[in-house]
Design a protein around this motif. Structure first.
Motif, PDB file in Angstrom:
ATOM      1  N   ASN A 155       0.497  -0.893   0.031  1.00  0.00           N
ATOM      2  CA  ASN A 155      -0.082  -0.029   0.078  1.00  0.00           C
ATOM      3  C   ASN A 155       0.916   1.300   0.025  1.00  0.00           C
ATOM      4  OD1 ASN A 155      -2.712  -0.827  -0.216  1.00  0.00           O
ATOM      5  ND2 ASN A 155      -2.523  -1.764   1.896  1.00  0.00           N
ATOM      6  N   SER A 164       0.406   4.101  -2.601  1.00  0.00           N
ATOM      7  CA  SER A 164       0.256   5.643  -2.070  1.00  0.00           C
ATOM      8  C   SER A 164       1.220   6.608  -2.761  1.00  0.00           C
ATOM      9  CB  SER A 164       0.314   5.762  -0.619  1.00  0.00           C
ATOM     10  OG  SER A 164      -0.707   4.934   0.089  1.00  0.00           O
ATOM     11  N   TYR A 184      -0.686   7.425  -6.015  1.00  0.00           N
ATOM     12  CA  TYR A 184      -1.852   8.421  -5.579  1.00  0.00           C
ATOM     13  C   TYR A 184      -1.018   9.675  -5.556  1.00  0.00           C
ATOM     14  CZ  TYR A 184      -4.606   4.343  -4.897  1.00  0.00           C
ATOM     15  OH  TYR A 184      -5.692   3.161  -5.114  1.00  0.00           O
ATOM     16  N   ALA A 219      -8.882   6.998  -3.281  1.00  0.00           N
ATOM     17  CA  ALA A 219      -7.864   6.300  -3.238  1.00  0.00           C
ATOM     18  C   ALA A 219      -7.930   5.175  -2.326  1.00  0.00           C
ATOM     19  CB  ALA A 219      -6.706   7.111  -2.298  1.00  0.00           C
ATOM     20  N   THR A 243      -7.148   1.022  -0.647  1.00  0.00           N
ATOM     21  CA  THR A 243      -6.050   0.474  -0.346  1.00  0.00           C
ATOM     22  C   THR A 243      -6.371  -1.112  -0.362  1.00  0.00           C
ATOM     23  OG1 THR A 243      -6.699   0.344   1.910  1.00  0.00           O
ATOM     24  CG2 THR A 243      -5.113   2.052   1.375  1.00  0.00           C
ATOM     25  N   GLU A 249       1.351   2.350   7.216  1.00  0.00           N
ATOM     26  CA  GLU A 249       0.773   3.074   5.641  1.00  0.00           C
ATOM     27  C   GLU A 249      -0.230   4.051   5.784  1.00  0.00           C
ATOM     28  OE1 GLU A 249       0.089  -1.804   4.235  1.00  0.00           O
ATOM     29  OE2 GLU A 249      -1.789  -0.617   4.852  1.00  0.00           O
ATOM     30  N   TRP A 250      -0.936   4.393   6.948  1.00  0.00           N
ATOM     31  CA  TRP A 250      -1.725   5.596   6.864  1.00  0.00           C
ATOM     32  C   TRP A 250      -0.720   6.886   6.923  1.00  0.00           C
ATOM     33  CZ3 TRP A 250      -2.551   9.663  10.459  1.00  0.00           C
ATOM     34  CH2 TRP A 250      -3.759  10.253  10.245  1.00  0.00           C
ATOM     35  N   HIS A 309       0.801   7.479   3.826  1.00  0.00           N
ATOM     36  CA  HIS A 309      -0.236   7.849   2.493  1.00  0.00           C
ATOM     37  C   HIS A 309      -0.393   9.349   2.808  1.00  0.00           C
ATOM     38  CE1 HIS A 309      -3.576   7.476  -0.142  1.00  0.00           C
ATOM     39  NE2 HIS A 309      -4.192   8.403   0.658  1.00  0.00           N
ATOM     40  N   ASN A 316      -1.334  12.980  -0.071  1.00  0.00           N
ATOM     41  CA  ASN A 316      -2.731  12.497  -0.398  1.00  0.00           C
ATOM     42  C   ASN A 316      -3.823  13.223   0.411  1.00  0.00           C
ATOM     43  OD1 ASN A 316      -2.285  10.740  -2.752  1.00  0.00           O
ATOM     44  ND2 ASN A 316      -1.068   9.608  -1.240  1.00  0.00           N
ATOM     45  N   MET A 326      -8.522   8.876   1.762  1.00  0.00           N
ATOM     46  CA  MET A 326      -8.244   7.336   1.661  1.00  0.00           C
ATOM     47  C   MET A 326      -9.567   6.845   1.348  1.00  0.00           C
ATOM     48  SD  MET A 326      -6.090   5.262   4.405  1.00  0.00           S
ATOM     49  CE  MET A 326      -4.249   5.081   4.199  1.00  0.00           C
TER      50      MET A 326
END
Length: 591
Positions: A504, A508, A511, A524, A526, A546-547, A550, A555, A558
């Protein structure tokens, strides 16, 4: 052809009475009359260069111009304002729009009328919304809404639980979708494992106001001053709050995320963006109405945000010259739709025509990569290739909007034409277009670019969804009349990656370079494959990593968590399982 037949072509007594070519010609004539633009649009639709939303493909040629895809609504802290927002959600669902809505109201047990009664909180308000948007169908889909709530709301823990299966069925609101709205200060507090403060709107209106627009230092200063002044608050650990939200996101697949700091910096709007839409790609200005009279008059306070969608299919466009022409035709097409569509009130007519907000995205990105020998492998070459495409895309849309403004005299209001994406982009890849040549030039449209899922109409265009990698080479999608099969012909299993094989953070990055060149946002997604973990569960530490990555990549939002599901995996039995399956079509404002 199956998708066209099942979902878009006109029928008499349930018998199809037109072909896709005739439908495309009808759409062109309906929006442009007997002109070259009508012919160009029809050609672009038939040859899969242009992708239009379901309401447009269903309507226009039969005199139905209800093609505004997305409606975003804000409610204030009064009975009148809340009820206007609820009224709007129902009425706009009937007009085929997907709904994004927020209620900036006091929390449960907050004092009302000087403390004589206690506020019931957001649950009954959200429940009303859930029921309202399901009152009507939208021809080939049902009504849907995403409710936005902030991470400074004292009810934040409970609101998140309403989406889950963990609580009593009477408290569940799991048919609604939810978007937790946060700012850069929250990301900073998560990374630093710091404290986070929750405030009732009635106690700390200044904090709630600054939440959307202040930078990290300013916001933290406002919060500290508010706490020291003795205002009632709740202190939690930012990381613990994020864990709670991400666990529910992973369980349900439908707890979305929206960063208002990025939304309010990487934008031409001068007014405040507060929330996103149903599918989290729209970043537009909203203002609550104070009364029903405001909504139905032309002079009252309040603004509903509307966006009309479309997409280009770069895999089916043969040259930069053709890309510019197709972009120009699509901008003129959606502007014509905005002008022709029926407006619910005088307020809507005025604000819609002042903004003329477009959301023109890219779809079939996977095919475009494969045809050019690229993949979602995270290489600099591939990422720069996508960055260059996204930049070309936005640049041509801006040029088309400038040209349309010059031809019609229409000039969008409420935006800074001196802002350009090169001013606030975050990736390392250098611009290739001559952006300074258009700085300050007036456009007809406040914004022009958003990247949506294109779930249904991608089938009609014969390409993969939006900017996503494919989930399978052969996908069977459910429709109301059975299964429609899609084959990603460009995919080579010996060298190309499926979504489940791309981590992911790498996704990202793709993205992020697209977001650099988008004045709105991206739906977006995942991806999660339980087979990659011994117990079928992704570690919470990985979800957090990951969060943070991102949103540090620039970005704004999500969207879904898509969970891999095969004969050997029963995601219903797993804590971190149930999510959107590839054969399920969203009922909201997907194209």
């Amino acid at each position: 052809v199956s998708q066209w037949s099942d979902k878009y072509l006109l029928k008499v007594d349930d018998v199809v009475v037109e072909t896709p070519q005739i439908a495309a010609i009808g759409i062109g004539l309906g929006l442009h009359g007997d002109t070259q633009d009508a012919y160009d649009l029809a050609e672009d639709i038939v040859h899969g260069r242009t992708n239009l939303p379901t309401p447009v493909l269903n309507g226009v040629r039969n005199g139905d111009f209800n093609g505004v895809s997305c409606c975003v609504i804000s409610a204030g802290d009064s009975v009148e304002s809340i009820e206007v927002a609820q009224h709007l959600a129902v009425r706009m669902t009937a007009k085929k729009a997907g709904i994004g809505i927020e209620f900036t109201t006091r929390s449960k047990n907050s004092a009302v009328k000087g403390g004589r009664i206690k506020h019931l909180g957001k649950h009954p308000i959200y429940k009303h919304t859930d029921t309202g948007v399901k009152e009507f169908t939208q021809e080939t889909r049902g009504g849907s809404a995403t409710v936005g709530f902030t991470v400074i709301d004292p009810e934040v823990y409970n609101v998140a639980l309403w989406k889950s299966q963990r609580i009593d069925i009477d408290q569940r609101l799991d048919k609604l979708d939810f978007s937790f709205i946060f700012n850069d200060a929250f990301i900073d507090a998560v990374v630093k494992r710091g404290d986070w403060y929750l405030f009732d709107l009635a106690d700390a209106p200044v904090v709630h106001e600054q939440f959307y627009v202040a930078n990290v230092d300013t916001y933290n200063s406002v919060v500290q001053a508010t706490v020291e002044s003795g205002v009632k608050h709740t202190k939690v650990k930012a990381l613990d709050l994020l864990k709670h939200l991400l666990l529910i996101r992973q369980e349900t697949g439908r707890m979305y995320c929206f960063n208002v700091s990025r939304a309010n910096t990487h934008t031409p709007f001068v007014d405040v963006i507060r929330l996103s839409n149903l599918c989290q790609e729209i970043c537009l200005v909203t203002t609550p109405y104070e009364s029903m009279e405001d909504l139905y008059s032309d002079t009252g306070v309040g603004e509903t945000a509307f966006c009309s969608l479309g997409a280009l299919v770069p895999a089916n466009i043969n040259s930069d010259v053709e890309y510019e022409r197709v972009a120009n035709t699509l901008v003129k097409t959606i502007n014509a739709l905005i002008i022709k569509c029926p407006k619910m009130t005088k307020n809507h007519e005025r604000t819609m025509l002042e903004r003329m907000s477009l959301g023109i995205g890219i779809t079939g990105l996977a095919e475009y990569l494969y045809k050019n020998g690229m993949d979602y492998d995270g290489s600099d070459e591939s990422l720069e290739f996508v960055s260059d495409l996204a930049e070309k895309h936005l640049f041509n849309l801006y040029k088309a909007s400038i040209k349309y403004s010059e031809e019609t005299g229409i000039v969008a209001k409420g935006v800074d034409f001196n802002w350009l994406p090169i001013d606030t982009k975050v990736s390392k890849y250098k611009p290739k277009q001559d952006w300074e040549s258009i700085r300050g030039k007036k456009r007809a449209n406040a914004v022009v670019c958003a990247h949506m899922p294109t779930e249904s109409s991608a089938l009609a265009s014969g390409v993969t969804n939006g900017v996503y990698p494919p989930r399978k080479r052969v996908i069977n999608k459910k429709s109301r009349k059975g299964i429609v099969q899609f084959i990603c012909e460009s995919f080579d299993s010996s060298k190309n990656l499926l979504a489940w094989g791309i981590d992911n953070i790498t996704l990202s990055k793709y993205y992020g370079v697209i977001q650099d060149w988008s004045d709105q946002g991206i739906s977006a997604d995942t991806y999660f494959n339980p087979n990659n973990y011994s117990d079928g569960k992704k570690p919470l530490s990985e979800l957090i990593k990951e969060w943070v990555a991102h949103f540090r990549l620039g970005n704004k939002s999500m969207y879904y968590v898509n969970t891999y599901d095969d004969d050997e995996v029963n995601v219903f039995d797993m804590l971190s399982g149930l999510a959107a399956q590839e054969e399920v079509d969203c009922e909201g404002c997907r194209l």
